[in-house]
Enzyme design. Structure first.
Site: not given
Lengths: 495, 471
Positions: A83, A158, A182
């Site tokens: 990420k 997210s 997330s």
């Protein structure tokens, strides 16, 4: 052609074994994933940047090490996607924000360093909601990442880029971060496993802070065993993170097998209330029945403070974020508004240009919550409610071993359907934020699909440091069903 | 102030003596290339986290014990949020509602004390530097450990404020907490001052004074503020609660910002650092190993060395000067003689060369040897001063300097007898005068003998020989 499944469809555990045994070269594995990303990610947008050359060089180094007779690490040659909120020395980190424009980190996060030390090949950085603030991976300067099962829908967020990448077979493993859901929510939307460990189980050093007391380093895998493998590599005390736990990490892959005889599965009534999509409820209840089939007994559980979880979570996370994001001021790195100006003007213009609307909204909320005269009513009260929520879980785990619940009240929603309504977006986190506030571990595993083929996730929640128990239950469930094997129609024709 | 009582409360920031910073292993130092002592932590880069320097807790606890304060067993850090270019994270990690230490007191030197409210730990900010071409930031100082020592508003004269600071500085230097060097910024002081009608117990509206770069400035600024506030109140005016800057050249304070401009720092618990628990055994161990404090040293200088009060005051005012003095006496010379040397010749040399005692070129053991030589009659007092200056210039030890200057004192009776006889024979007039009862004539003869020996004769031996010959 042999009957062996294509490289990109194999699990991290299978790939690690094949590379260790010499059945596959690390370079050929990395090549296969890079090729699949190159041919299919343009329509999906899961990667922000692919580190192709670096990844191939790392893979060749693994092959050379093996040729020398060196022992390979537990992830030797296994590609992993990262990420965009982890730093890696010499590489860009952007948090999908303009404010980090051009930022190249001079140091490496502990999580990435542990993956590297285990022999993982880092493929690139994946898309996310800006600074991990969002539930749909739409709040990104790079645009939205689409759901591999339906490109008209979100992949969740997210950590949506990492979830989509694993679902689309662009990487067998990926690193996300879970602050209030997330990782679990995008895992549910994309039909993969996503584990949020106990707060402090994995060092946050080098994970760009959103809400320090809630942020967790969290891996995605297509199987529970892969997720356990990643956890085993990542977990452990780190002197660079004062909130990391001293308790020794376990071999989380060792205790996966075996029946669920004697395991008590708690079913919290509050997680099956209003707003839960009946299709989701049906599949999660079926999954709980399946756990009973496997030997577990079910226990009704009450978590009475659940209804305060969303407001409590948003008060705390925005407060911490408003402070954590103060460092993006244009002075030392990242974007700086141009032109001659005094310091205050430079700050406000830099931040006005650099942050997206969701980030600004949360900074404003958090600044307000911490303001003199409001602190007691908001931040302090939220901290007290947080204690009550933690106590709910402590009480629950005296009556059961794990809790079973839906991960999200609904399957993946349409792109753009909630971006204009922040409150609706926040409410979609209703089932994931309470375990975050309590700091307890939770995993989302696929437990079925809607008639349209959209994945549905079941969330299993465990007591603090109960990862082994949690993974055992999740693995038993997964192995007795086939939900995790469903590939997205996306790109199915090629390997 | 006629009709008014002055109320003063001091806030003192001291930099702790530590090799590394409060939340990172970066080195601490003074001067040097800008941004040469910074790590990713003080730069506030994305993803960095603080780790408490355990040594900082130890030194802070030492400060608390030396100041008779109460160490709190549970303490925590908080974030103080504000934007400034020298503050990389956009917040200062400090302590808000759970300081590691409460209470405490500072002696005023006459048996009275100034009470402390609290002491807390915090990190220092960097430094902004402004030039025509633009502004730059030096973060070498960012993250350096500070203790903020907050005094109660219970001082009533500028003299007491100065005495408070002088004694605070002594205690912190003695306990090794801080070098308290205002020039290097390792001690900084802000003063809060208000006036109230005599007999009143309520606090008046206060003014905070900043930019106080010496204890003298603190005292002068307070004296000025006393006059200014008294004049305003006497004229029926109101004191504006504000921060004022001291202008030492003009000898006055000027408004910097009013209370309305005050920041809302939005304090909240630092989520990256768990609460800190300070064990009683840890506190006990530090108490056990606490170095000697000023009061104890003063008592010892009186009992062990028999020094007069004035000498004790001078020698203990600066911890390092006392250390030097003790090392001098360790060479066996007379303590009072050593005190005189340190207070006169050494201090003079330090002043002339703008040197600190720690950097003084004559090592204390060498000065001790010189004083011992003088005591044994190997060198006269007059000659010893020449030897001292020679040592200062050349770096020689005492014995070498005496030899090189040819100043060994002649105390050998045999060698001096002939010279004294010669002087007596050659100067019948003073000899007659002495025999006629003029004591002064003996001094003249003694002087002639000294001249004859180029000052090397032991004056006591010469006198003895003269008396024998003239008697």
């Amino acid at each position: 052609m042999s009957d062996a499944p294509p490289i990109t469809s194999r699990s991290a555990t299978e790939l690690a074994t094949a590379i260790r045994d010499g059945g596959l070269r690390a370079a050929e594995v990395t090549d296969a994933f890079l090729a699949r990303i190159a041919s299919h990610d343009t329509g999906l947008g899961s990667f922000i940047e692919v580190w192709g050359d670096a990844a191939l060089a790392e893979a060749e180094a693994v092959d050379a090490a093996r040729a020398r007779g060196d022992a390979l690490g537990p992830l030797g040659g296994v590609p992993v996607a990262i990420k965009d909120n982890y730093v890696r020395r010499g590489f860009r980190t952007g948090c999908a924000s303009k404010i980090l424009d051009g930022f190249v980190s001079p140091y490496t996060s502990t999580a990435v360093a542990r993956l590297e030390a285990a022999g993982a090949i880092l493929l690139g950085r994946t898309n996310m909601d800006e600074f991990a603030m969002g539930s749909s991976t739409e709040h990104s300067i790079h645009g939205a990442t689409k759901n591999p099962f339906d490109p008209a829908r979100t992949c969740g967020g997210s950590s949506g880029g990492s979830a989509a990448a694993v679902a689309a077979r662009f990487a067998p493993l990926a690193l996300g971060s879970d602050t209030g859901g997330s990782v679990r929510q995008p895992a549910a939307f994309c039909g993969v496993s996503g584990l949020k460990p106990t707060y402090g189980r994995i060092s946050r050093f080098g994970l760009v802070s959103f809400a320090s007391s809630l942020d967790t380093v969290s891996p995605f895998g297509r199987t529970v065993a892969d997720t356990a493998l990643a956890l085993a590599v990542l977990a452990g005390m780190d002197r660079n993170d004062s909130t990391s736990l001293a308790d020794p990490a376990e071999d989380y892959t060792a205790g996966l097998d075996g029946s669920l005889d004697g395991m008590r599965v708690g079913v919290p009534a509050e997680y099956f209330g209003d707003g839960l999509d009946p299709v989701v409820e049906e599949h999660v209840r079926a999954a709980i029945a399946q756990l009973s089939e496997l030997g577990a007994t079910t226990v009704p559980i009450e978590l009475p403070h659940t209804r305060y979880a969303v407001p409590t979570y948003y008060l705390i996370c925005t407060s911490e974020a408003s402070s954590n994001l103060s460092r993006y001021d244009g002075v030392r790195f990242g974007h700086r508004a141009g032109g001659d100006q005094d310091l205050d003007t430079m700050y406000s213009r830099t931040r006005a240009e650099g942050f997206g609307s969701e980030v600004k909204l949360r900074i404003l909320l958090g600044t307000f919550c911490l303001s003199s005269g409001y602190y007691d009513a908001y931040y302090l009260k939220a901290s007290k409610v947080r204690t009550l929520i933690r106590e709910d879980f402590e009480r629950a785990f005296t009556q059961c071993d794990v809790l079973a619940a839906p991960t999200s009240p609904f399957p993946a929603f349409d792109l753009g359907s909630k971006t204009d309504d922040p409150l609706a977006m926040y409410l979609s986190d209703v089932l994931t934020v309470a375990p975050s506030l309590a700091g307890v571990p939770a995993i989302s595993v696929p437990c079925g699909a809607t008639t349209d083929g959209l994945p549905i996730g079941m969330q299993l929640i465990g007591p603090a440091l109960g990862e082994a128990k949690l993974l055992h239950a999740a693995h038993a469930f997964e192995q007795s069903t086939g939900h995790h094997l469903v590939e997205p129609c996306f790109g199915k024709a090629t390997s | 102030m006629s009709g008014f009582e002055t109320v003063i409360g001091l806030e003192v920031h001291v930099q702790l003596n530590l090799r590394s910073k409060l939340f990172s292993p970066s080195p601490v130092g003074f001067g040097g290339e800008p941004n040469s002592r910074v790590s990713v932590v003080e730069l506030g880069l994305p993803g960095v986290l603080p780790v408490v320097n355990e040594k900082a807790i130890e030194v802070a606890v030492r400060a608390a014990i030396a100041l008779d304060a109460e160490v709190q067993h549970e303490t925590k850090f908080d974030r103080k949020n504000y934007f400034y270019a020298d503050l990389p994270k956009g917040f200062q990690t400090s302590q808000f509602d759970k300081p590691f230490c409460r209470g405490g007191r500072v002696p005023l030197g006459d048996g009275r004390y100034g009470a402390l409210n609290r002491i807390h730990l915090e990190e220092d900010a960097g430094k902004n530097m402004h030039a025509d071409a633009g502004s730059t930031v030096d973060l070498n100082r960012a993250g350096v450990t500070l203790c903020e020592i907050v005094g109660e508003p219970d001082l009533h004269t500028p003299e007491d404020a100065a005495a408070f600071l002088e004694n605070l500085k002594q205690i912190l230097q003695y306990s090794g907490v801080s070098d308290c060097d205002m020039e290097k910024g390792s001690l900084r002081c802000d003063a809060n001052v208000s006036l109230r009608p005599q007999g009143s117990t309520e606090l008046g509206d206060k003014v905070e004074i900043k930019n106080l770069n010496s204890f003298k400035m603190v005292q002068r600024a307070l004296e000025y503020e006393e006059r200014r506030q008294a004049a305003t109140l006497s004229a029926g005016g109101k004191i504006v609660q504000e921060t004022r800057l001291w202008n030492d050249e003009k000898g006055e304070t000027a408004s910097m910002r009013s209370k309305e401009d005050a920041h809302d720092y939005r304090y909240f618990p630092e989520p990256d650092l768990p609460p800190l628990f300070i064990e009683q055994s840890f506190v006990d161990e530090i108490r056990r190993t606490l170095p000697e404090l000023p009061d104890a040293r003063r008592a010892r200088y009186a009992s062990d060395f028999g020094l007069p009060e004035y000498d004790i005051g001078v020698l203990t005012a600066d911890h390092a000067l006392g250390e030097y003095f003790e090392a001098v006496t360790a060479q066996g010379g007379n303590a009072k003689e050593a005190a005189n040397w340190v207070m006169t010749e050494v201090q003079r040399a330090l002043n002339e060369t703008h040197t600190k005692i720690a950097d003084f070129s004559i090592a204390p053991d060498r000065l001790g040897e010189l004083i011992a030589a003088q005591g044994l009659g190997k060198v006269s007092r007059q000659a010893a001063k020449k030897v001292f200056n020679h040592m200062l210039e050349t770096g020689d030890d005492a014995a070498t300097a005496i030899r090189e200057l040819g100043l060994e004192q002649i105390s050998d009776t045999g060698a001096l007898e002939a010279i004294v006889q010669q002087v007596v024979d050659a100067n019948p007039k003073p000899v007659e005068d002495y025999r006629a009862g003029k004591q002064k004539a003996l001094h003249a003869l003694k002087g002639l003998c000294m001249r004859e020996t180029k000052g090397k004769a032991n004056p006591a031996v010469v006198e003895e020989l003269l008396l024998k010959l003239l008697g």
